[in-house]
Design a protein around this motif. Structure first.
Motif, PDB file in Angstrom:
ATOM      1  N   GLY A  75      -7.777  -2.572 -22.244  1.00 34.16           N
ATOM      2  CA  GLY A  75      -7.184  -2.677 -20.913  1.00 34.16           C
ATOM      3  C   GLY A  75      -6.535  -1.385 -20.462  1.00 34.16           C
ATOM      4  N   VAL A  76      -5.857  -0.711 -21.364  1.00 38.67           N
ATOM      5  CA  VAL A  76      -5.223   0.573 -21.026  1.00 38.67           C
ATOM      6  C   VAL A  76      -6.299   1.604 -20.689  1.00 38.67           C
ATOM      7  CG1 VAL A  76      -3.920   2.508 -21.983  1.00 38.67           C
ATOM      8  CG2 VAL A  76      -3.094   0.180 -22.300  1.00 38.67           C
ATOM      9  N   ALA A  77      -7.346   1.676 -21.492  1.00 41.42           N
ATOM     10  CA  ALA A  77      -8.422   2.635 -21.231  1.00 41.42           C
ATOM     11  C   ALA A  77      -9.140   2.319 -19.918  1.00 41.42           C
ATOM     12  CB  ALA A  77      -9.417   2.645 -22.391  1.00 41.42           C
ATOM     13  N   THR A  78      -9.458   1.059 -19.705  1.00 41.16           N
ATOM     14  CA  THR A  78     -10.131   0.644 -18.478  1.00 41.16           C
ATOM     15  C   THR A  78      -9.240   0.877 -17.269  1.00 41.16           C
ATOM     16  OG1 THR A  78     -11.347  -1.031 -19.715  1.00 41.16           O
ATOM     17  CG2 THR A  78     -11.294  -1.286 -17.332  1.00 41.16           C
ATOM     18  N   GLY A  79      -7.957   0.524 -17.401  1.00 38.34           N
ATOM     19  CA  GLY A  79      -7.012   0.725 -16.307  1.00 38.34           C
ATOM     20  C   GLY A  79      -6.854   2.184 -15.935  1.00 38.34           C
ATOM     21  N   ALA A  80      -6.800   3.061 -16.924  1.00 36.80           N
ATOM     22  CA  ALA A  80      -6.687   4.495 -16.651  1.00 36.80           C
ATOM     23  C   ALA A  80      -7.942   5.015 -15.958  1.00 36.80           C
ATOM     24  CB  ALA A  80      -6.443   5.258 -17.947  1.00 36.80           C
ATOM     25  N   LEU A  81      -9.096   4.579 -16.425  1.00 31.89           N
ATOM     26  CA  LEU A  81     -10.351   5.021 -15.821  1.00 31.89           C
ATOM     27  C   LEU A  81     -10.455   4.548 -14.367  1.00 31.89           C
ATOM     28  CD1 LEU A  81     -13.201   6.285 -16.067  1.00 31.89           C
ATOM     29  CD2 LEU A  81     -13.981   4.026 -16.816  1.00 31.89           C
ATOM     30  N   PHE A  82     -10.285   3.248 -14.148  1.00 27.20           N
ATOM     31  CA  PHE A  82     -10.418   2.722 -12.793  1.00 27.20           C
ATOM     32  C   PHE A  82      -9.252   3.127 -11.897  1.00 27.20           C
ATOM     33  CE2 PHE A  82     -13.453  -0.114 -14.907  1.00 27.20           C
ATOM     34  CZ  PHE A  82     -14.553   0.135 -14.091  1.00 27.20           C
ATOM     35  N   GLY A  83      -8.076   3.327 -12.483  1.00 28.22           N
ATOM     36  CA  GLY A  83      -6.952   3.844 -11.706  1.00 28.22           C
ATOM     37  C   GLY A  83      -7.250   5.232 -11.171  1.00 28.22           C
ATOM     38  N   GLY A  84      -7.871   6.063 -11.986  1.00 24.59           N
ATOM     39  CA  GLY A  84      -8.270   7.395 -11.542  1.00 24.59           C
ATOM     40  C   GLY A  84      -9.340   7.338 -10.469  1.00 24.59           C
ATOM     41  N   ILE A  85     -10.301   6.440 -10.649  1.00 24.68           N
ATOM     42  CA  ILE A  85     -11.363   6.289  -9.642  1.00 24.68           C
ATOM     43  C   ILE A  85     -10.766   5.795  -8.318  1.00 24.68           C
ATOM     44  CG2 ILE A  85     -13.415   4.938  -9.035  1.00 24.68           C
ATOM     45  CD1 ILE A  85     -14.137   5.016 -12.064  1.00 24.68           C
ATOM     46  N   LEU A  86      -9.888   4.789  -8.387  1.00 21.25           N
ATOM     47  CA  LEU A  86      -9.233   4.300  -7.169  1.00 21.25           C
ATOM     48  C   LEU A  86      -8.409   5.390  -6.506  1.00 21.25           C
ATOM     49  CD1 LEU A  86      -7.965   0.763  -8.276  1.00 21.25           C
ATOM     50  CD2 LEU A  86      -9.617   1.248  -6.475  1.00 21.25           C
ATOM     51  N   SER A  87      -7.679   6.129  -7.316  1.00 21.56           N
ATOM     52  CA  SER A  87      -6.832   7.198  -6.785  1.00 21.56           C
ATOM     53  C   SER A  87      -7.661   8.276  -6.095  1.00 21.56           C
ATOM     54  CB  SER A  87      -6.013   7.805  -7.919  1.00 21.56           C
ATOM     55  OG  SER A  87      -5.163   8.800  -7.445  1.00 21.56           O
ATOM     56  N   ASP A  88      -8.762   8.672  -6.696  1.00 19.30           N
ATOM     57  CA  ASP A  88      -9.633   9.684  -6.090  1.00 19.30           C
ATOM     58  C   ASP A  88     -10.268   9.177  -4.801  1.00 19.30           C
ATOM     59  OD1 ASP A  88      -9.106  11.554  -8.029  1.00 19.30           O
ATOM     60  OD2 ASP A  88     -10.975  11.210  -9.140  1.00 19.30           O
ATOM     61  N   GLY A  89     -10.660   7.916  -4.796  1.00 20.53           N
ATOM     62  CA  GLY A  89     -11.388   7.387  -3.647  1.00 20.53           C
ATOM     63  C   GLY A  89     -10.524   6.866  -2.517  1.00 20.53           C
ATOM     64  N   PHE A  90      -9.335   6.337  -2.841  1.00 12.20           N
ATOM     65  CA  PHE A  90      -8.557   5.635  -1.821  1.00 12.20           C
ATOM     66  C   PHE A  90      -7.110   6.112  -1.698  1.00 12.20           C
ATOM     67  CE2 PHE A  90     -11.832   2.710  -3.359  1.00 12.20           C
ATOM     68  CZ  PHE A  90     -12.525   2.490  -2.175  1.00 12.20           C
ATOM     69  N   GLY A  91      -6.737   7.159  -2.393  1.00 10.59           N
ATOM     70  CA  GLY A  91      -5.380   7.679  -2.300  1.00 10.59           C
ATOM     71  C   GLY A  91      -4.590   7.413  -3.577  1.00 10.59           C
ATOM     72  N   ARG A  92      -3.568   8.227  -3.770  1.00 12.29           N
ATOM     73  CA  ARG A  92      -2.862   8.169  -5.055  1.00 12.29           C
ATOM     74  C   ARG A  92      -2.029   6.910  -5.251  1.00 12.29           C
ATOM     75  NH1 ARG A  92       2.046  12.477  -4.838  1.00 12.29           N
ATOM     76  NH2 ARG A  92       2.393  12.314  -2.617  1.00 12.29           N
ATOM     77  N   TYR A  93      -1.714   6.175  -4.188  1.00 14.26           N
ATOM     78  CA  TYR A  93      -0.940   4.944  -4.347  1.00 14.26           C
ATOM     79  C   TYR A  93      -1.830   3.706  -4.486  1.00 14.26           C
ATOM     80  CZ  TYR A  93       3.147   7.691  -3.171  1.00 14.26           C
ATOM     81  OH  TYR A  93       4.136   8.631  -3.172  1.00 14.26           O
ATOM     82  N   SER A  94      -3.116   3.852  -4.298  1.00 15.49           N
ATOM     83  CA  SER A  94      -4.010   2.690  -4.362  1.00 15.49           C
ATOM     84  C   SER A  94      -4.013   1.984  -5.720  1.00 15.49           C
ATOM     85  CB  SER A  94      -5.427   3.079  -3.947  1.00 15.49           C
ATOM     86  OG  SER A  94      -5.954   4.057  -4.806  1.00 15.49           O
ATOM     87  N   PRO A  95      -3.897   2.681  -6.861  1.00 17.99           N
ATOM     88  CA  PRO A  95      -3.856   1.938  -8.128  1.00 17.99           C
ATOM     89  C   PRO A  95      -2.648   0.999  -8.217  1.00 17.99           C
ATOM     90  CG  PRO A  95      -4.359   4.227  -8.558  1.00 17.99           C
ATOM     91  CD  PRO A  95      -3.984   4.130  -7.112  1.00 17.99           C
ATOM     92  N   TYR A  96      -1.519   1.403  -7.638  1.00 22.23           N
ATOM     93  CA  TYR A  96      -0.324   0.558  -7.668  1.00 22.23           C
ATOM     94  C   TYR A  96      -0.511  -0.676  -6.795  1.00 22.23           C
ATOM     95  CZ  TYR A  96       1.619   4.758  -9.699  1.00 22.23           C
ATOM     96  OH  TYR A  96       1.837   5.840 -10.500  1.00 22.23           O
ATOM     97  N   LYS A  97      -1.126  -0.473  -5.626  1.00 21.10           N
ATOM     98  CA  LYS A  97      -1.405  -1.608  -4.737  1.00 21.10           C
ATOM     99  C   LYS A  97      -2.389  -2.569  -5.401  1.00 21.10           C
ATOM    100  CE  LYS A  97      -0.716   1.231  -0.627  1.00 21.10           C
ATOM    101  NZ  LYS A  97      -1.368   1.874   0.514  1.00 21.10           N
ATOM    102  N   TYR A  98      -3.432  -2.020  -5.997  1.00 20.91           N
ATOM    103  CA  TYR A  98      -4.424  -2.832  -6.686  1.00 20.91           C
ATOM    104  C   TYR A  98      -3.778  -3.613  -7.839  1.00 20.91           C
ATOM    105  CZ  TYR A  98      -8.378  -4.103  -9.625  1.00 20.91           C
ATOM    106  OH  TYR A  98      -9.256  -4.795 -10.406  1.00 20.91           O
ATOM    107  N   ALA A  99      -2.946  -2.941  -8.613  1.00 19.56           N
ATOM    108  CA  ALA A  99      -2.277  -3.597  -9.744  1.00 19.56           C
ATOM    109  C   ALA A  99      -1.391  -4.737  -9.257  1.00 19.56           C
ATOM    110  CB  ALA A  99      -1.456  -2.588 -10.538  1.00 19.56           C
TER     111      ALA A  99
END
Length: 125
Positions: A75-99
């Motif tokens: 989960g940590v590895a997947t979260g870091a990977l997809f958090g980075g993808i979300l951040s690159d694609g939708f802005g740096r706060y998007s991983p927090y909103k998604y979470a």
């Protein structure tokens, strides 16, 4: 004293969601530190609860702990990977909103499971 208290299972995700909201909505260092502290308290409770409930009542506790840690590591590895993808694609706060939304949805599933299990227990009697 905190085992099997359902109220705590509503409070800890709420604390985590509040900490995520503070990260998204506040730019002040003091508020970011508060968010980190609140998140740490919430995640600490969730982690220790998951550890306890994951192994309690099991015969092969070491195997259950290995499953627990493997799941968390994945989960940590997947979260870091997809958090980075979300951040690159939708802005740096998007991983927090998604979470935050993910925690809300997981809480809804948890409530449905609690009520369906309660009905099964009542019907089984």
């Amino acid at each position: 004293w905190w085992h099997y208290k359902k109220l705590l299972f509503f409070i800890s995700p709420a604390i985590i969601i509040v900490s995520l909201a503070i990260v998204v909505l506040s730019g002040s260092l003091a508020m970011q530190l508060l968010a980190a502290a609140l998140g740490g308290i919430g995640y600490g409770f969730v982690y220790s609860s998951h550890q306890y409930y994951g192994v309690s009542g099991g015969n092969k506790r070491s195997a259950l702990m290995a499953i627990h840690e493997t799941t968390l590591g994945a989960g940590v590895a997947t979260g870091a990977l997809f958090g980075g993808i979300l951040s690159d694609g939708f802005g740096r706060y998007s991983p927090y909103k998604y979470a935050g939304w993910f925690i809300v949805m997981a809480g809804m599933v948890q409530i449905i499971v609690w009520f369906s299990m309660r009905r099964r227990v009542i019907t089984a009697r």
